[in-house]
Design an enzyme around this catalytic site. Structure first.
Site, mmCIF file in Angstrom:
data_model
loop_
_atom_site.group_PDB
_atom_site.id
_atom_site.type_symbol
_atom_site.label_atom_id
_atom_site.label_comp_id
_atom_site.label_asym_id
_atom_site.label_seq_id
_atom_site.Cartn_x
_atom_site.Cartn_y
_atom_site.Cartn_z
ATOM 1 N N HIS A 111 1.010 -1.167 -0.091
ATOM 2 C CA HIS A 111 0.058 -0.165 -0.085
ATOM 3 C C HIS A 111 0.811 1.269 -0.152
ATOM 4 O O HIS A 111 0.289 2.383 0.193
ATOM 5 C CB HIS A 111 -0.953 0.193 1.213
ATOM 6 C CG HIS A 111 -2.154 -1.284 0.917
ATOM 7 N ND1 HIS A 111 -2.659 -1.722 2.295
ATOM 8 C CD2 HIS A 111 -2.393 -2.000 0.003
ATOM 9 C CE1 HIS A 111 -3.441 -2.867 1.720
ATOM 10 N NE2 HIS A 111 -3.170 -2.890 0.479
ATOM 11 N N ASN A 166 -3.662 -12.579 14.888
ATOM 12 C CA ASN A 166 -4.359 -11.544 14.825
ATOM 13 C C ASN A 166 -5.166 -11.629 16.125
ATOM 14 O O ASN A 166 -5.630 -12.898 16.472
ATOM 15 C CB ASN A 166 -5.109 -11.458 13.578
ATOM 16 C CG ASN A 166 -5.542 -9.859 13.439
ATOM 17 O OD1 ASN A 166 -4.830 -9.025 13.591
ATOM 18 N ND2 ASN A 166 -6.691 -9.842 13.181
ATOM 19 N N ILE A 219 0.305 -9.517 19.628
ATOM 20 C CA ILE A 219 1.377 -9.689 18.733
ATOM 21 C C ILE A 219 2.892 -9.413 19.567
ATOM 22 O O ILE A 219 3.708 -10.332 19.385
ATOM 23 C CB ILE A 219 1.145 -8.816 17.496
ATOM 24 C CG1 ILE A 219 0.029 -9.413 16.874
ATOM 25 C CG2 ILE A 219 2.686 -8.757 16.730
ATOM 26 C CD1 ILE A 219 -0.341 -8.271 15.644
#
Ligand SMILES: [Zn+2]
Length: 249
Positions: free
Chosen positions: A119, A218, A236
Site C-alpha cells: 500500500h 491476530n 502480537i
C-alpha cells in the site's frame, strides 16, 4: 501454538504478511480493530477515496493537515518489528509483505529488498499527473495557510502521499512480487492483519494453494481463519517474539 515454533524452524521459505496490528504497539492506531480509526469514525474511511481526493480541494487540505500530525513521524519500531529482523538473519525469510505505510520494518532493520509495501509509503509524496516522487518532509514543509494544498513543482499536478487510496490500483510490479513470494513459500505468516482488504488478504489463499503452511496471528477473527493451520489470538508483542526466538534459538 504447540507446533508453530517447529514449523518456523522447519520452514525454508517463509513469507510474512503484516498489517496495522503490528504497529499499534508503536503508537500507530489500526483501522478496523476495537480502537481503530475507521471503527470510531466511519466517515474517515469515506474520506480516503482517490475520487474524493482528486475532486475536492477541501479533502486535500484536510489530508495535508492529517499528514502533518501523522503518528508515523515520531513512531519507533517495536519488539515485533525487531524479531522479524532476527528471522530474516536466518536466511529463510523470502519476503516481508506489508500493508503498512509507516516504514517501521525498514527502520527496525529489515532489508529494503525484502520489504514489499503493498500500500505504498507515507514517507514519500507522489504527483498524480507526472508521477515524480519527493520526500514527504519536503512537501509538508511547504504546507501553510497560503499554500494548504501544495502542487507538484514540476508540472503543477496534484500531490498525494505515495500510498494506495481506496479506488486506486496497486502497483502491478509490487503485487506480482508479493504473489510470487506467497506462491513459492512453505510457511505463510499473517501478522496483525484483519485480512479484509483485497488483494492483500488473498495472498493467504495463494500461499495455501501453493502448498504452504498458513498461520494467522491476530487479536480478532479473520475471514481466513478457516483455512489456517493455526490461529493465534494473543497480543502480537507477546506471541511473536516468543515464536521467533523459539524458532531461531
Ligand atoms: Zn507533476
Amino acid at each position: 501454538m504447540v507446533d508453530v515454533p517447529d514449523w518456523l524452524t522447519d520452514a525454508r521459505r517463509i513469507c510474512v504478511l503484516t498489517g496495522a496490528g503490528i504497529s499499534t504497539d508503536s503508537g500507530i492506531p489500526d483501522y478496523r480493530g476495537p480502537n481503530g480509526i475507521w471503527t470510531k469514525n466511519p466517515q474517515a474511511q469515506r474520506m480516503s477515496s482517490i475520487q474524493d481526493y482528486v475532486a475536492d480541494p477541501e479533502v486535500r487540505r484536510r489530508a495535508w493537515q492529517s499528514r502533518r500530525s501523522h503518528p508515523a513521524w515520531s513512531a519507533e519500531p517495536n519488539e515485533a518489528h525487531r524479531v522479524l529482523v532476527d528471522l530474516e538473519k536466518t536466511g529463510r525469510l523470502t519476503a516481508l509483505v506489508t500493508q503498512n505505510i509507516d516504514e517501521l520494518h525498514q527502520r527496525a532493520g529489515s532489508s529494503r529488498d525484502k520489504v514489499i509495501e503493498l500500500h505504498g509509503t507515507i514517507w514519500w509524496a507522489e504527483c498524480l499527473s507526472c508521477g515524480v516522487r519527493s520526500p514527504m518532509a519536503d512537501e509538508l514543509a511547504r504546507v501553510s495557510d497560503t499554500e494548504p494544498d501544495p502542487a507538484c513543482t514540476l508540472c503543477g499536478g496534484i500531490l498525494k502521499s505515495a500510498t494506495i487510496s481506496f479506488g486506486q490500483p496497486l502497483d502491478p510490479k509490487v503485487l506480482q512480487a508479493a504473489w510470487q513470494a506467497a506462491r513459492s513459500c512453505d510457511l505463510f505468516l499473517a501478522i496483525g492483519s484483519s485480512l479484509t482488504v483485497q488483494p492483500a488478504a488473498g495472498l493467504c489463499e495463494v500461499a495455501v494453494e501453493g502448498g504452504a503452511r498458513f498461520v494467522v496471528v491476530n487479536a480478532e477473527p479473520t475471514p481466513y481463519d478457516g483455512i489456517a493451520d493455526a490461529v493465534l489470538r494473543e497480543a502480537i508483542g507477546d506471541i511473536l517474539p516468543r515464536l521467533v526466538r523459539a524458532a531461531v534459538g
